[in-house]
Write a protein that holds these residues in place. Sequence first.
Motif, PDB file in Angstrom:
ATOM      1  N   GLY A   1       3.098   5.233 -18.980  1.00 14.47           N
ATOM      2  CA  GLY A   1       4.321   5.953 -18.642  1.00 14.47           C
ATOM      3  C   GLY A   1       5.571   5.318 -19.202  1.00 14.47           C
ATOM      4  N   CYS A   2       6.438   4.867 -18.301  1.00 10.66           N
ATOM      5  CA  CYS A   2       7.783   4.437 -18.679  1.00 10.66           C
ATOM      6  C   CYS A   2       7.813   3.386 -19.779  1.00 10.66           C
ATOM      7  CB  CYS A   2       8.512   3.864 -17.464  1.00 10.66           C
ATOM      8  SG  CYS A   2       8.263   4.771 -15.953  1.00 10.66           S
ATOM      9  N   LYS A   3       7.054   2.319 -19.601  1.00 14.12           N
ATOM     10  CA  LYS A   3       7.125   1.207 -20.555  1.00 14.12           C
ATOM     11  C   LYS A   3       6.784   1.637 -21.976  1.00 14.12           C
ATOM     12  CE  LYS A   3       8.115  -2.536 -17.995  1.00 14.12           C
ATOM     13  NZ  LYS A   3       9.094  -3.583 -18.308  1.00 14.12           N
ATOM     14  N   PRO A   4       5.591   2.207 -22.212  1.00 15.11           N
ATOM     15  CA  PRO A   4       5.291   2.588 -23.593  1.00 15.11           C
ATOM     16  C   PRO A   4       6.106   3.770 -24.094  1.00 15.11           C
ATOM     17  CG  PRO A   4       3.499   3.237 -22.136  1.00 15.11           C
ATOM     18  CD  PRO A   4       4.421   2.367 -21.333  1.00 15.11           C
ATOM     19  N   THR A   5       6.358   4.773 -23.250  1.00 16.49           N
ATOM     20  CA  THR A   5       7.065   5.945 -23.764  1.00 16.49           C
ATOM     21  C   THR A   5       8.505   5.612 -24.125  1.00 16.49           C
ATOM     22  OG1 THR A   5       7.633   6.724 -21.529  1.00 16.49           O
ATOM     23  CG2 THR A   5       5.641   7.613 -22.535  1.00 16.49           C
ATOM     24  N   LYS A   6       9.164   4.779 -23.339  1.00 19.11           N
ATOM     25  CA  LYS A   6      10.553   4.449 -23.677  1.00 19.11           C
ATOM     26  C   LYS A   6      10.607   3.497 -24.862  1.00 19.11           C
ATOM     27  CE  LYS A   6      11.220   7.109 -20.324  1.00 19.11           C
ATOM     28  NZ  LYS A   6      10.122   8.074 -20.084  1.00 19.11           N
ATOM     29  N   THR A   7       9.539   2.740 -25.082  1.00 14.90           N
ATOM     30  CA  THR A   7       9.440   1.930 -26.299  1.00 14.90           C
ATOM     31  C   THR A   7       9.317   2.853 -27.505  1.00 14.90           C
ATOM     32  OG1 THR A   7       8.339   0.175 -25.051  1.00 14.90           O
ATOM     33  CG2 THR A   7       8.155   0.096 -27.443  1.00 14.90           C
ATOM     34  N   LEU A   8       8.503   3.885 -27.397  1.00 16.93           N
ATOM     35  CA  LEU A   8       8.365   4.859 -28.476  1.00 16.93           C
ATOM     36  C   LEU A   8       9.669   5.627 -28.701  1.00 16.93           C
ATOM     37  CD1 LEU A   8       4.833   6.248 -27.540  1.00 16.93           C
ATOM     38  CD2 LEU A   8       5.378   4.830 -29.523  1.00 16.93           C
ATOM     39  N   VAL A   9      10.331   5.999 -27.607  1.00 18.02           N
ATOM     40  CA  VAL A   9      11.624   6.681 -27.724  1.00 18.02           C
ATOM     41  C   VAL A   9      12.620   5.812 -28.495  1.00 18.02           C
ATOM     42  CG1 VAL A   9      13.662   7.386 -26.403  1.00 18.02           C
ATOM     43  CG2 VAL A   9      11.404   8.187 -25.709  1.00 18.02           C
ATOM     44  N   ALA A  10      12.604   4.501 -28.240  1.00 14.15           N
ATOM     45  CA  ALA A  10      13.519   3.592 -28.929  1.00 14.15           C
ATOM     46  C   ALA A  10      13.221   3.536 -30.420  1.00 14.15           C
ATOM     47  CB  ALA A  10      13.430   2.195 -28.313  1.00 14.15           C
ATOM     48  N   SER A  11      11.930   3.529 -30.779  1.00 14.90           N
ATOM     49  CA  SER A  11      11.566   3.537 -32.199  1.00 14.90           C
ATOM     50  C   SER A  11      12.021   4.830 -32.865  1.00 14.90           C
ATOM     51  CB  SER A  11      10.052   3.366 -32.357  1.00 14.90           C
ATOM     52  OG  SER A  11       9.639   2.062 -31.986  1.00 14.90           O
TER      53      SER A  11
ATOM     54  N   PHE B   1       7.979  13.602 -25.770  1.00  9.69           N
ATOM     55  CA  PHE B   1       7.041  13.413 -26.866  1.00  9.69           C
ATOM     56  C   PHE B   1       7.355  14.342 -28.035  1.00  9.69           C
ATOM     57  CE2 PHE B   1       4.314  11.396 -23.613  1.00  9.69           C
ATOM     58  CZ  PHE B   1       4.038  10.203 -24.301  1.00  9.69           C
ATOM     59  N   ALA B   2       7.812  15.546 -27.744  1.00  5.68           N
ATOM     60  CA  ALA B   2       8.151  16.486 -28.816  1.00  5.68           C
ATOM     61  C   ALA B   2       9.235  15.910 -29.716  1.00  5.68           C
ATOM     62  CB  ALA B   2       8.603  17.816 -28.217  1.00  5.68           C
ATOM     63  N   GLN B   3      10.315  15.425 -29.108  1.00  6.82           N
ATOM     64  CA  GLN B   3      11.406  14.907 -29.928  1.00  6.82           C
ATOM     65  C   GLN B   3      11.016  13.637 -30.654  1.00  6.82           C
ATOM     66  OE1 GLN B   3      14.961  13.034 -28.227  1.00  6.82           O
ATOM     67  NE2 GLN B   3      16.202  14.522 -29.341  1.00  6.82           N
ATOM     68  N   MET B   4      10.313  12.723 -29.970  1.00  8.32           N
ATOM     69  CA  MET B   4       9.992  11.456 -30.636  1.00  8.32           C
ATOM     70  C   MET B   4       9.075  11.702 -31.841  1.00  8.32           C
ATOM     71  SD  MET B   4       7.230   9.299 -28.355  1.00  8.32           S
ATOM     72  CE  MET B   4       8.011   9.446 -26.761  1.00  8.32           C
ATOM     73  N   TYR B   5       8.088  12.602 -31.706  1.00  5.36           N
ATOM     74  CA  TYR B   5       7.179  12.826 -32.836  1.00  5.36           C
ATOM     75  C   TYR B   5       7.830  13.628 -33.948  1.00  5.36           C
ATOM     76  CZ  TYR B   5       3.193  10.279 -31.289  1.00  5.36           C
ATOM     77  OH  TYR B   5       2.363   9.244 -30.958  1.00  5.36           O
TER      78      TYR B   5
ATOM     79  N   GLY C   1      17.338  11.017  -7.779  1.00 10.67           N
ATOM     80  CA  GLY C   1      17.907  10.914  -9.114  1.00 10.67           C
ATOM     81  C   GLY C   1      16.804  10.658 -10.129  1.00 10.67           C
ATOM     82  N   TYR C   2      17.027  11.103 -11.359  1.00 12.39           N
ATOM     83  CA  TYR C   2      16.030  10.888 -12.406  1.00 12.39           C
ATOM     84  C   TYR C   2      16.677  11.143 -13.753  1.00 12.39           C
ATOM     85  CZ  TYR C   2      15.768  15.982 -12.003  1.00 12.39           C
ATOM     86  OH  TYR C   2      16.089  17.312 -11.923  1.00 12.39           O
ATOM     87  N   ALA C   3      15.943  10.853 -14.811  1.00  7.63           N
ATOM     88  CA  ALA C   3      16.453  11.087 -16.160  1.00  7.63           C
ATOM     89  C   ALA C   3      15.353  11.631 -17.052  1.00  7.63           C
ATOM     90  CB  ALA C   3      17.015   9.804 -16.757  1.00  7.63           C
ATOM     91  N   LEU C   4      15.758  12.446 -18.014  1.00 12.21           N
ATOM     92  CA  LEU C   4      14.897  12.927 -19.085  1.00 12.21           C
ATOM     93  C   LEU C   4      15.318  12.170 -20.337  1.00 12.21           C
ATOM     94  CD1 LEU C   4      13.077  14.935 -20.709  1.00 12.21           C
ATOM     95  CD2 LEU C   4      15.030  16.513 -20.693  1.00 12.21           C
ATOM     96  N   TYR C   5      14.378  11.437 -20.932  1.00 14.66           N
ATOM     97  CA  TYR C   5      14.745  10.537 -22.023  1.00 14.66           C
ATOM     98  C   TYR C   5      14.528  11.150 -23.395  1.00 14.66           C
ATOM     99  CZ  TYR C   5      15.700   6.992 -18.631  1.00 14.66           C
ATOM    100  OH  TYR C   5      16.248   6.300 -17.581  1.00 14.66           O
ATOM    101  N   ILE C   6      15.087  12.353 -23.583  1.00 13.98           N
ATOM    102  CA  ILE C   6      15.321  12.798 -24.937  1.00 13.98           C
ATOM    103  C   ILE C   6      16.608  12.115 -25.385  1.00 13.98           C
ATOM    104  CG2 ILE C   6      14.106  14.985 -24.634  1.00 13.98           C
ATOM    105  CD1 ILE C   6      16.989  16.271 -24.446  1.00 13.98           C
ATOM    106  N   ASP C   7      17.035  12.414 -26.599  1.00 11.16           N
ATOM    107  CA  ASP C   7      18.299  11.860 -27.091  1.00 11.16           C
ATOM    108  C   ASP C   7      19.212  13.017 -27.453  1.00 11.16           C
ATOM    109  OD1 ASP C   7      20.297  10.261 -28.278  1.00 11.16           O
ATOM    110  OD2 ASP C   7      19.344  10.475 -30.250  1.00 11.16           O
ATOM    111  N   PRO C   8      20.377  13.151 -26.807  1.00  9.92           N
ATOM    112  CA  PRO C   8      20.875  12.286 -25.740  1.00  9.92           C
ATOM    113  C   PRO C   8      20.132  12.547 -24.436  1.00  9.92           C
ATOM    114  CG  PRO C   8      22.377  14.121 -26.040  1.00  9.92           C
ATOM    115  CD  PRO C   8      21.345  14.247 -27.140  1.00  9.92           C
ATOM    116  N   PRO C   9      20.115  11.551 -23.553  1.00 12.00           N
ATOM    117  CA  PRO C   9      19.372  11.711 -22.303  1.00 12.00           C
ATOM    118  C   PRO C   9      20.072  12.647 -21.327  1.00 12.00           C
ATOM    119  CG  PRO C   9      20.541   9.622 -22.298  1.00 12.00           C
ATOM    120  CD  PRO C   9      20.725  10.207 -23.668  1.00 12.00           C
TER     121      PRO C   9
END
Length: 470
Positions: free
Chosen positions: A58-68, A196-200, A355-363
Amino acid sequence: MSHGNQSEDASGNPRQFDAIIIGAGQAGPSLAGRLDAAGLRVAIIERHLVGGTCVNTGCKPTKTLVASAYAAQMARRGGDYGFSTGEVSVDMAAVAARANKVIVDSRAGNEDWLAGMAHVELIRGHARFDGPGTVSVNGERLAAPRIFINVGGRASVPDLPGLHDVPYLTNTDIVALDTLPRHLVVVGGSYIGLEFAQMYRRFGAEVTIIERADRVIAREDPDVSEAVRTILEDEGIAVRTGADRIAFQPHDDGVAVSINTGEGASVVVGSHVLIAIGRRPNTDDLGLDAAGIEHDERGYIKVDDQLQTTVPGIWALGDCNGRGAFTHTAYNDFEIVAANLFDGDDRRVSSRVPGYALYIDPPLARVGMTEAEAARTGRPLLFSKRPMARVGRAVEKGETKGFMKVVADAGTKRILGAAILGTGGDEAIHGILDMMSADQPIDELRWAVPIHPTVSELIPTLLLGLAPAQ
């Protein structure tokens, strides 16, 4: 960590502990640490990976991928900032290795933490209840007066026509993907699917999103959904909403996904398919009925406002209780239970500001009610909305997409909810969240003096613009 090998005694009595924790996800190790500090003997049982969804899939790997993905996108935008990078290509094996290192390091940190607890025994295996106060694992029976369920959840896979005849990915599978899909078809236009859509797409894949509802992230207000869709489409992602009769069949180029929308029937051929239509709790093989623990039709364990199940002495924390679907809510579940057990507090889930966030860019960052939810309360309301183009920091960074908005109670002058879709919004929202949690009126935040230049500095201006709907 103790490693007692005593099993049942000669009379068949189970091995006794002061507490049993089933599941080593976000709440489990923290609770084990608190119980250990109190000198209680604890068994924490994990059938798969320590750290749960957040650490492993979940959070750890996906936000690492989002950062890349973000870094690749910013490199492509070099001309906007006065430098050139040439063609940007992505080494998916290196991207995946970076994410995997974050997973392994985080998991090891959790394992080392548990190993350092003097009164805690980590048991690897699948626990099942065989009574209200006993569980079986690896052929051994354990008992404790306090049992805490922290078994988390997993991707929900629907019984769609042809799906089980073709290869498909869930969030667990795709975080380990070390090759670039030619065309990723994402079934599900909600939070996991959109990230995942945006990161890929940014990694270089063709991407199509298929969503049954008439808009993406349908639980949000329509203006948020529309803005998010525009952000994704501007990056070349195809978004197909209002899709029904979704079916799958093998194709020479991967998987053919047939859909029917308002525009008629069509087929999308993807090299990879990601199923991202929701989550389900890991409670179906836990033996809840043997313990008399009630659950709803989806498998979520019923709990009261202090997270106690319908059986005295048993609590349910994290995703499996249906009272939150996030790492931070799971951790807060631990905080509530620990405070009530050890600190003489009376903490309740109903006091938590969601509270929550969707980590597309911009979030997209969200707290409290949507405008639609606030309207359903029947209260007199105040609204305010400002574009991110009004935020100096966003202009300076060249990231002006999105907006921020807030809805408040006209009578009590309390903020009911807010959304920030924009750069830094996932951090800036906390100024509003904290005021809501402290139950402070609008003016307390309105007269704060924010630092310039930050995203948060527009919030007092946003509040100053609160007015009834036109």
